[in-house]
Design a protein around this motif. Structure first.
Motif, short mmCIF file in Angstrom:
data_model
loop_
_atom_site.label_atom_id
_atom_site.label_comp_id
_atom_site.label_asym_id
_atom_site.label_seq_id
_atom_site.Cartn_x
_atom_site.Cartn_y
_atom_site.Cartn_z
N GLU A 200 25.36 25.32 24.73
CA GLU A 200 24.00 25.60 24.26
C GLU A 200 23.62 24.69 23.08
N LEU A 203 22.54 21.43 24.59
CA LEU A 203 21.20 21.51 25.19
C LEU A 203 20.12 21.51 24.11
N MET A 206 19.47 18.08 22.97
CA MET A 206 18.72 17.32 23.97
C MET A 206 17.23 17.67 23.97
N TRP A 232 13.02 20.07 30.57
CA TRP A 232 14.21 20.17 31.40
C TRP A 232 14.31 19.02 32.39
N ILE A 235 15.58 15.78 30.92
CA ILE A 235 16.98 15.69 30.47
C ILE A 235 17.97 16.19 31.52
N ARG A 236 17.49 16.58 32.69
CA ARG A 236 18.31 17.31 33.66
C ARG A 236 19.65 16.64 33.95
N TRP A 238 21.47 14.41 32.28
CA TRP A 238 22.40 14.42 31.15
C TRP A 238 22.85 15.86 30.85
N ALA A 239 21.93 16.79 30.96
CA ALA A 239 22.25 18.18 30.66
C ALA A 239 23.27 18.74 31.65
N ARG A 242 26.68 17.45 30.93
CA ARG A 242 27.31 18.08 29.77
C ARG A 242 27.77 19.49 30.09
N LEU A 243 27.02 20.20 30.91
CA LEU A 243 27.44 21.54 31.31
C LEU A 243 28.76 21.48 32.09
#
Length: 269
Positions: A200, A203, A206, A232, A235-236, A238-239, A242-243
């Motif tokens: 979190e 995110l 980001m 969202w 950045i989807r 990259w996000a 990272r998740l």
């Protein structure tokens, strides 16, 4: 909100605080408790803050809250608290918040007694009393006072007052305890909470503001406020990467108009 009505509520809050000092105030780093601390110190009330450090708070939120308290120049305390060491919290039933609040505010009550401080306060507001909040019962049992509730102040009042008094980050989004991200019945391990906090925080960096990363029996789901859809999609990739780094794969994304209380609204979940 009309300025006159807001000032009337602030006057009422000041009167409430006149009768509730000296006090120890639980400051989470969120907007509500920060505003209450800020106002009490502006009004020169005898109030000390206490922050609960533990796996229920993300690293970024914890660091920011402690820095804010340090920069205030006011007296504060940091108590270490591990909610998952409590078997009743670890069971993660629908009364989890009651058991957690009982445990952490019992520590605060002990500190207050040690320092001969008669009142223990929190930042709950009227809007909180309209939601499912089993922790409120724990506060009542431990005689924790909620000045915003006593003064009739809602979340909207608090945001307006934060802007009026030029408090830092008046539009700070709510980021409740990480335990709330887990579906009832899933044990909240320290490792899982740590991964949730790191994910979190990433995110947030980001650019997402209104969201929750939730863990359900069918997998992880990222719930995002509908108005943040454009952020969202920007950045989807990259996000999502990272998740995965934090151990959350195949995360489902849901856009919603209401973020809080998901597991309480969906009692079959």
């Amino acid at each position: 909100m009309q300025l006159a009505a807001l000032n009337e509520k602030l006057d009422r809050l000041r009167s409430v605080m006149d009768d509730l000092t000296p006090a120890l105030l639980a400051v989470s780093g969120g907007l509500d408790s920060r505003l209450l601390a800020h106002l009490c110190w502006e009004w020169e009330h005898d109030v000390e803050a206490v922050f609960f450090r533990g796996v229920h708070v993300s690293p970024s939120d914890s660091s920011w809250a402690r820095a804010w308290l340090h920069d205030s120049g006011q007296p504060y305390h940091v108590l270490s608290f591990n909610p998952v060491s409590n078997p009743k919290v670890y069971a993660n039933c629908r009364l989890r918040c009651y058991y957690c609040k009982t445990a952490c505010f019992s520590k605060a009550r002990y500190l207050a007694n040690e320092r001969s401080i008669p009142y223990l306060l929190d930042g709950s507001n009227v809007s909180d009393t309209e939601e499912y909040r089993p922790g409120r019962q724990a506060l009542l049992e431990l005689d924790v006072k909620s000045p915003f509730v006593l003064a009739g102040m809602t979340k909207d009042d608090i945001r307006a007052a934060a802007r009026l008094t030029k408090l830092e980050r008046p539009n700070q989004p709510s980021r409740p305890c990480l335990l709330t991200r887990l579906e009832y019945g899933i044990p909240p391990s320290e490792e899982c909470l740590a991964r949730l906090g790191l994910a979190e925080d990433a995110l947030c960096r980001m650019g997402l503001r209104q969201f929750r990363l939730r863990v359900t029996r069918s997998g992880a789901a990222l719930h995002i406020a509908r108005e943040e859809a454009a952020t969202w999609y920007a950045i989807r990739d990259w996000a999502m990467a990272r998740l995965v780094e934090e151990g959350f794969e195949d995360v489902g994304v849901v856009f919603t108009t209401k973020l809080s209380g998901f597991f309480d609204r969906n009692k079959d979940k």
